[in-house]
Design a protein around this motif. Structure first.
Motif, PDB file in Angstrom:
ATOM      1  N   ILE B 224       5.236 -60.962  16.943  1.00 18.16           N
ATOM      2  CA  ILE B 224       4.463 -59.737  17.169  1.00 18.16           C
ATOM      3  C   ILE B 224       3.069 -59.890  16.569  1.00 18.16           C
ATOM      4  O   ILE B 224       2.062 -59.503  17.161  1.00 18.16           O
ATOM      5  N   ASP B 225       3.014 -60.479  15.366  1.00 17.32           N
ATOM      6  CA  ASP B 225       1.732 -60.637  14.689  1.00 17.32           C
ATOM      7  C   ASP B 225       0.810 -61.595  15.442  1.00 17.32           C
ATOM      8  O   ASP B 225      -0.404 -61.443  15.439  1.00 17.32           O
ATOM      9  N   LYS B 226       1.413 -62.613  16.072  1.00 18.59           N
ATOM     10  CA  LYS B 226       0.597 -63.585  16.804  1.00 18.59           C
ATOM     11  C   LYS B 226       0.008 -62.971  18.072  1.00 18.59           C
ATOM     12  O   LYS B 226      -1.026 -63.399  18.563  1.00 18.59           O
ATOM     13  N   HIS B 227       0.709 -61.987  18.578  1.00 16.31           N
ATOM     14  CA  HIS B 227       0.265 -61.386  19.829  1.00 16.31           C
ATOM     15  C   HIS B 227      -0.884 -60.398  19.556  1.00 16.31           C
ATOM     16  O   HIS B 227      -0.738 -59.489  18.747  1.00 16.31           O
ATOM     17  N   PRO B 228      -2.048 -60.587  20.171  1.00 16.18           N
ATOM     18  CA  PRO B 228      -3.177 -59.685  19.905  1.00 16.18           C
ATOM     19  C   PRO B 228      -2.838 -58.225  20.227  1.00 16.18           C
ATOM     20  O   PRO B 228      -2.254 -57.950  21.272  1.00 16.18           O
ATOM     21  N   HIS B 229      -3.187 -57.347  19.304  1.00 14.38           N
ATOM     22  CA  HIS B 229      -2.974 -55.905  19.494  1.00 14.38           C
ATOM     23  C   HIS B 229      -4.295 -55.230  19.808  1.00 14.38           C
ATOM     24  O   HIS B 229      -5.309 -55.563  19.210  1.00 14.38           O
ATOM     25  N   ASN B 230      -4.279 -54.292  20.690  1.00 17.99           N
ATOM     26  CA  ASN B 230      -5.477 -53.498  20.993  1.00 17.99           C
ATOM     27  C   ASN B 230      -5.431 -52.221  20.173  1.00 17.99           C
ATOM     28  O   ASN B 230      -4.465 -51.456  20.273  1.00 17.99           O
ATOM     29  N   ILE B 231      -6.480 -52.010  19.367  1.00 17.90           N
ATOM     30  CA  ILE B 231      -6.476 -50.854  18.466  1.00 17.90           C
ATOM     31  C   ILE B 231      -7.760 -50.046  18.665  1.00 17.90           C
ATOM     32  O   ILE B 231      -8.852 -50.605  18.813  1.00 17.90           O
ATOM     33  N   ILE B 232      -7.590 -48.738  18.698  1.00 17.68           N
ATOM     34  CA  ILE B 232      -8.732 -47.827  18.843  1.00 17.68           C
ATOM     35  C   ILE B 232      -9.043 -47.215  17.471  1.00 17.68           C
ATOM     36  O   ILE B 232      -8.126 -46.741  16.779  1.00 17.68           O
ATOM     37  N   ILE B 233     -10.327 -47.246  17.096  1.00 14.86           N
ATOM     38  CA  ILE B 233     -10.745 -46.622  15.823  1.00 14.86           C
ATOM     39  C   ILE B 233     -11.861 -45.639  16.150  1.00 14.86           C
ATOM     40  O   ILE B 233     -12.829 -45.985  16.843  1.00 14.86           O
ATOM     41  N   LYS B 234     -11.745 -44.425  15.621  1.00 12.73           N
ATOM     42  CA  LYS B 234     -12.761 -43.405  15.865  1.00 12.73           C
ATOM     43  C   LYS B 234     -13.262 -42.877  14.530  1.00 12.73           C
ATOM     44  O   LYS B 234     -12.465 -42.672  13.602  1.00 12.73           O
ATOM     45  N   GLY B 235     -14.560 -42.672  14.417  1.00 12.46           N
ATOM     46  CA  GLY B 235     -15.111 -42.118  13.165  1.00 12.46           C
ATOM     47  C   GLY B 235     -16.600 -42.370  13.042  1.00 12.46           C
ATOM     48  O   GLY B 235     -17.266 -42.703  14.030  1.00 12.46           O
ATOM     49  N   GLU B 236     -17.104 -42.232  11.817  1.00 10.02           N
ATOM     50  CA  GLU B 236     -18.531 -42.504  11.560  1.00 10.02           C
ATOM     51  C   GLU B 236     -18.652 -43.914  10.984  1.00 10.02           C
ATOM     52  O   GLU B 236     -17.758 -44.385  10.300  1.00 10.02           O
ATOM     53  N   GLY B 237     -19.810 -44.568  11.278  1.00 11.85           N
ATOM     54  CA  GLY B 237     -20.057 -45.923  10.749  1.00 11.85           C
ATOM     55  C   GLY B 237     -19.300 -47.000  11.486  1.00 11.85           C
ATOM     56  O   GLY B 237     -18.926 -48.029  10.913  1.00 11.85           O
ATOM     57  N   MET B 238     -19.108 -46.782  12.771  1.00 11.83           N
ATOM     58  CA  MET B 238     -18.322 -47.739  13.557  1.00 11.83           C
ATOM     59  C   MET B 238     -19.106 -49.020  13.869  1.00 11.83           C
ATOM     60  O   MET B 238     -18.531 -50.086  14.025  1.00 11.83           O
ATOM     61  N   VAL B 239     -20.440 -48.906  13.907  1.00 10.84           N
ATOM     62  CA  VAL B 239     -21.266 -50.098  14.185  1.00 10.84           C
ATOM     63  C   VAL B 239     -21.106 -51.095  13.031  1.00 10.84           C
ATOM     64  O   VAL B 239     -20.849 -52.289  13.243  1.00 10.84           O
ATOM     65  N   GLU B 240     -21.212 -50.570  11.796  1.00  8.59           N
ATOM     66  CA  GLU B 240     -21.068 -51.419  10.614  1.00  8.59           C
ATOM     67  C   GLU B 240     -19.647 -52.012  10.542  1.00  8.59           C
ATOM     68  O   GLU B 240     -19.469 -53.189  10.201  1.00  8.59           O
ATOM     69  N   LEU B 241     -18.712 -51.174  10.854  1.00  8.79           N
ATOM     70  CA  LEU B 241     -17.317 -51.637  10.807  1.00  8.79           C
ATOM     71  C   LEU B 241     -17.099 -52.778  11.816  1.00  8.79           C
ATOM     72  O   LEU B 241     -16.455 -53.780  11.510  1.00  8.79           O
ATOM     73  N   GLY B 242     -17.699 -52.617  12.986  1.00  5.17           N
ATOM     74  CA  GLY B 242     -17.564 -53.650  14.011  1.00  5.17           C
ATOM     75  C   GLY B 242     -18.105 -54.984  13.540  1.00  5.17           C
ATOM     76  O   GLY B 242     -17.487 -56.032  13.764  1.00  5.17           O
ATOM     77  N   LYS B 243     -19.274 -54.926  12.861  1.00  8.33           N
ATOM     78  CA  LYS B 243     -19.876 -56.171  12.353  1.00  8.33           C
ATOM     79  C   LYS B 243     -18.946 -56.841  11.336  1.00  8.33           C
ATOM     80  O   LYS B 243     -18.751 -58.054  11.347  1.00  8.33           O
ATOM     81  N   ARG B 244     -18.401 -55.999  10.439  1.00  7.68           N
ATOM     82  CA  ARG B 244     -17.495 -56.561   9.416  1.00  7.68           C
ATOM     83  C   ARG B 244     -16.247 -57.183  10.057  1.00  7.68           C
ATOM     84  O   ARG B 244     -15.790 -58.246   9.641  1.00  7.68           O
ATOM     85  N   LEU B 245     -15.726 -56.498  11.068  1.00  5.32           N
ATOM     86  CA  LEU B 245     -14.492 -56.998  11.707  1.00  5.32           C
ATOM     87  C   LEU B 245     -14.723 -58.342  12.392  1.00  5.32           C
ATOM     88  O   LEU B 245     -13.828 -59.191  12.417  1.00  5.32           O
TER      89      LEU B 245
END
Lengths: 248, 308
Positions: B224-245
């Motif tokens: 399960i862990d090897k299989h890529p999961h699609n996750i939705i995140i909603k909130g403030e500061g998503m641009v910064e979070l995207g860079k970190r991810l």
């Protein structure tokens, strides 16, 4: 009593109670009311006691209500369990399927003999008590009761077997009881010999003085034919039930 | 010896495939069979108990073929996923019937009715009509009926289905106890992995009539862990979070999903991802409003495992 016999008795006694107490009891009560009503009315008329009593019992039981009521009960005993999936209890148990089928049949037959016997008794009494009871009347009652038992034995075996293979066995039952037994069984000529009614009434004609039946087969021949057909039907039912898959 | 050996087992219902070249070895103990509805779990159980026969392949249960095998049936208890209870009967009458069908009678049967009803915790309601039982009570009485003859192997098809959370917890304890205290081998099916995980670590994944994976729960978890999961995140500061991810090795892709306050992330190790995200958001002064996995169920893993 070994395990197989214990399982047979457990299933048969459970089903016997269930058959007697299910909603079809309403149909049985309705038939009883009609029979008692007709017989009681007839008893108030100017009738030949034994002759007309015999004709009434013959028409109402051997021709009409016996195949119909037996069909109503017999087509549902196994089929309802398949439909509501409760047959899983039986099929998943170690009880041999042949034993299970015989257990269903025994409980059905016992319940039907009780129900039909009770209705026949009520009809008989409602006619012969006002008309006068004597030994001849009691002999008629005994013979009619035996004919009804013979009818229960063969009709229930047929409808139970059919219900194992046909999902809507009641439609086959309705066709068979009304069209085949009642209509074809009344047509003059040899085609009538392909109905159970022909042989049941033939036995009756041999036993009962006032039973009018021109094309009657002999009592012995009728017993033999009914017996052979019964064995074939029971064997077919056992085989079909045993080899059927129950995906539920 | 294997409890069950299925070799290229197939079952067709007309044009519908119940099992498709299903091969598996099941060892003694508790085994969980996990798969979505219609995967073939119930078909397998019905074949094991001898209600249906294979269209193809071979099935051996405790070394014997189950079709029309009464001796084997006496060693198996079956609790189906559907409701096959007679509503008009009391719990006691039902258990006496199931015991009777197993060839039990008299004091032995009475004693066993009492014993199994205590094991599953339904003894207080034996005198009541089954029609008045709750879903949890109905599951308990079904399990009691399945163990009344003290079988070697117990098949429980979706035993937790429809029960409320409290009843689920209690039923899980009952099922674990049936193996640990009473010595029954248990095969339990579910479409919810974490429920099975609470009962056993031996799991078989079933999908579209095939056993797609089997083994220890940790191996399944790794898949399960090897299989890529699609996750939705909603909130403030998503641009910064995207860079970190994007800097993380478990991240496969990052993108906006209908606006700059909503990220769609594809990750390989969802557990690690879920652990780290709140901290990352807080570091940049952002705010997390919503986070959920689009495919946090076994369906995606099954598709992955069968290469679709």
């Amino acid at each position: 009593m070994d395990g197989e016999m214990t399982a047979f008795v457990s299933l048969a006694s459970y089903k016997f109670k269930k058959i007697l107490l299910n909603k079809r009891v309403v149909a049985a009560l309705a038939v009883a009311v009609i029979v008692v009503g007709v017989m009681a009315y007839a008893s108030t008329q100017d009738v030949e006691r034994l002759q007309d009593g015999t004709i009434l019992l013959d028409v109402m039981f051997l021709t009409l209500f016996l195949p119909v009521l037996v069909m109503l009960y017999s087509t549902s005993v196994i089929r309802e369990e398949i439909e509501d999936k409760s047959i899983t209890l039986v099929i998943a148990s170690p009880m041999k399927r042949i034993t299970a089928y015989l257990s269903y049949y025994s409980s059905l037959l016992l319940a039907l003999m009780l129900i039909m016997g009770a209705i026949l008794t009520a009809g008989f009494l409602s006619f012969f008590i006002p008309q006068g009871m004597d030994m001849d009347a009691l002999y008629l009652y005994r013979d009619m009761l035996l004919l009804v038992v013979i009818g229960c034995v063969v009709y229930s075996a047929l409808f139970l077997m059919v219900s194992v293979i046909i999902k809507r066995a009641i439609y086959f039952g309705l066709f068979y009881a009304f069209i085949w037994e009642s209509f074809i069984g009344s047509v003059p000529g040899r085609i009538a010999e392909f109905s159970f009614r022909h042989y049941i009434r033939s036995i009756g004609a041999g036993w009962i003085e006032f039973m009018e039946f021109g094309n009657a087969a002999g009592v012995g021949r009728s017993f033999m034919i009914l017996g052979v057909v019964f064995i074939i039907i029971i064997a077919a039912g056992l085989l079909l039930f045993r080899h059927k898959e129950y995906p539920c | 010896m294997n409890l069950i050996r299925a070799d290229k087992l197939s079952k067709w219902y007309g044009e519908v495939i119940g099992l498709n070249s299903f091969s598996v070895d099941i060892r003694p103990g508790i085994t969980g069979i996990v798969g979505p509805n219609g995967a073939g779990k119930s078909t397998l159980f019905k074949m094991i108990i001898g209600m249906i026969r294979p269209s193809q392949g071979e099935l051996l249960v405790m070394g014997q073929r189950p079709w029309l095998n009464s001796e084997l049936s006496s060693k198996i208890g079956f609790c189906p996923d559907y409701d096959n209870l007679p509503d008009e009967a009391t719990g006691r009458e039902f258990l006496r019937l199931t015991g009777g069908l197993q060839g039990m009678r008299g004091r032995r049967l009475d004693g066993r009715v009492h014993e199994v009803s205590e094991i599953v915790g339904i003894d207080y309601a034996l005198g009541r009509k089954i029609a008045g039982y709750s879903k949890g009570m109905r599951q308990r009485i079904k399990i009691a009926g399945a163990i009344i003859h003290d079988p070697d192997l117990l098949l429980l098809d979706e035993p937790l289905s429809g029960a409320d959370p409290q009843a689920r917890r209690a039923l899980i304890d009952v099922i674990k106890g049936l193996h640990e205290e009473k010595g029954h081998h248990v095969i339990v099916s579910s479409h919810v992995l974490f429920e099975v995980e609470r009962m056993t670590s031996d799991v078989i994944l079933v999908f579209k009539g095939r056993a797609v994976a089997s083994g220890h729960i940790s191996q399944i978890r790794n898949l399960i862990d090897k299989h890529p999961h699609n996750i939705i995140i909603k909130g403030e500061g998503m641009v910064e979070l995207g860079k970190r991810l994007l800097e993380r090795d478990y991240t496969v892709s990052v993108g906006f999903d209908g606006g700059k306050d909503r990220l769609k992330v594809e990750v390989k190790k969802p557990d690690q991802f879920f652990d780290e995200v709140p901290e990352m958001v807080l570091k940049d002064g952002g705010k997390l409003e919503e986070m959920y996995s689009m495919d946090d169920n076994l369906q995606a893993v099954f598709k992955y495992l069968v290469g679709r």
